[in-house]
Design a protein around this motif. Sequence first.
Motif, mmCIF file in Angstrom:
data_model
loop_
_atom_site.group_PDB
_atom_site.id
_atom_site.type_symbol
_atom_site.label_atom_id
_atom_site.label_comp_id
_atom_site.label_asym_id
_atom_site.label_seq_id
_atom_site.Cartn_x
_atom_site.Cartn_y
_atom_site.Cartn_z
ATOM 1 N N TRP A 178 14.263 -9.657 -4.692
ATOM 2 C CA TRP A 178 15.456 -9.330 -3.915
ATOM 3 C C TRP A 178 15.416 -10.059 -2.580
ATOM 4 N N ALA A 179 16.603 -10.367 -2.041
ATOM 5 C CA ALA A 179 16.707 -10.928 -0.693
ATOM 6 C C ALA A 179 18.076 -10.583 -0.133
ATOM 7 N N GLY A 229 1.186 -7.844 -0.586
ATOM 8 C CA GLY A 229 1.892 -9.048 -1.001
ATOM 9 C C GLY A 229 3.274 -8.691 -1.516
ATOM 10 N N PHE A 230 3.542 -9.026 -2.769
ATOM 11 C CA PHE A 230 4.842 -8.739 -3.370
ATOM 12 C C PHE A 230 5.011 -7.237 -3.580
ATOM 13 N N ASN A 260 11.246 -9.293 2.846
ATOM 14 C CA ASN A 260 10.757 -10.528 2.230
ATOM 15 C C ASN A 260 9.506 -10.307 1.389
ATOM 16 N N HIS A 261 8.951 -9.095 1.444
ATOM 17 C CA HIS A 261 7.892 -8.762 0.487
ATOM 18 C C HIS A 261 8.474 -8.671 -0.927
ATOM 19 N N GLN A 262 9.792 -8.574 -1.026
ATOM 20 C CA GLN A 262 10.423 -8.434 -2.337
ATOM 21 C C GLN A 262 10.879 -9.754 -2.944
ATOM 22 N N PHE A 267 3.350 -12.088 3.263
ATOM 23 C CA PHE A 267 1.941 -11.742 3.114
ATOM 24 C C PHE A 267 1.535 -10.896 4.318
ATOM 25 N N ASP A 268 0.983 -9.716 4.076
ATOM 26 C CA ASP A 268 0.356 -8.955 5.155
ATOM 27 C C ASP A 268 -1.134 -9.261 5.108
#
Length: 326
Positions: A178-179, A229-230, A260-262, A267-268
């Motif tokens: 998603w975005a 991450g994602f 933006n993780h989606q 990246f954390d």
Amino acid sequence: MTRNLAASVRDRLKQHADAANEDFNLTLTRYGLERGDSRSRLPPLLKVADEHARRSTLQCPAAGGAMNAAESFRDRSFLVVDPDARIRRPEDLMAFALDAGGRFQTIPKGTQVRIDAVKVVETGSRSNIVFGHATSVNGNRLFGWTSTRNLEGKFMNETIGAVSPAPGASRFGPNAAWARGSFLGQIELAAIVDAKLEIERLALSTIEPYAALVAAAARDGVLVTLNSGFRSYPEQKHLHDGFERGLPGFNTAARPGLSNHQNGIAFDIAVPGGDGNPTYEWLKKHATRFGFVRTVSKEPWHWEFDVDRARVALQAGTFMTPNVTA
């Protein structure tokens, strides 16, 4: 700007998307082409396309061939560092194998091994143990199954398998990207061991640049590891709901569909304390050279793989996008 240049950009990005098994619409969205081929964006996007083409053919020195992005453990050997690296029973990995005298079977500390298969055993709601099937480096001796925590590095940053979309997968499924509130399509993911030895997922197309970042930091004696991450739509909703309700342990989280993780680029990274942390200081100096840039204020851990914006930041002598103020 000619129509031929726009077509060239799209063709090269399409080649990259195909090589990474990534939905082409997601690639276009990531680099702004869904908004049209603006004159100002096409030249840098052409560079992005060239860089993607180069990265899609990255070679892994350890393996002497193309990197196995989905199962990086197959590209290298590992050193046993635990003096009590016990072998597990293959039919029950939570039980130890015994020799004829009733003693625990172990792999001697200092042994170099290869891992030819992995299994993940859940030990709690988020906890798990990753087990590896160990052999000698030349493959002539089979040691058996052992916890990867017995190995140098504890398997952190190793990818342990592809996570492909199921046929007919939902827009709210585990691979749905998603975005800006819109569903983009399904993407290929890979499972990866994070800083807490838990399992995260990354977009398969970002594994090689992330691995290059990790390897460069390691050469400088710095450990880069992942916290997140994602995220799927339900995972992001859970985090946002907890944040909105002020529940303990929940940090700031975007509404589902907007993070933006989606879409696979966020990246954390583990940088406890931010400024002064060795990993964070290294990232500030070097991350943009690998296509990573800081994009969120007050979140020193949040980095995104965005070659275009990272290049702009690098040329400006910074490591952040203009919107980041702290």
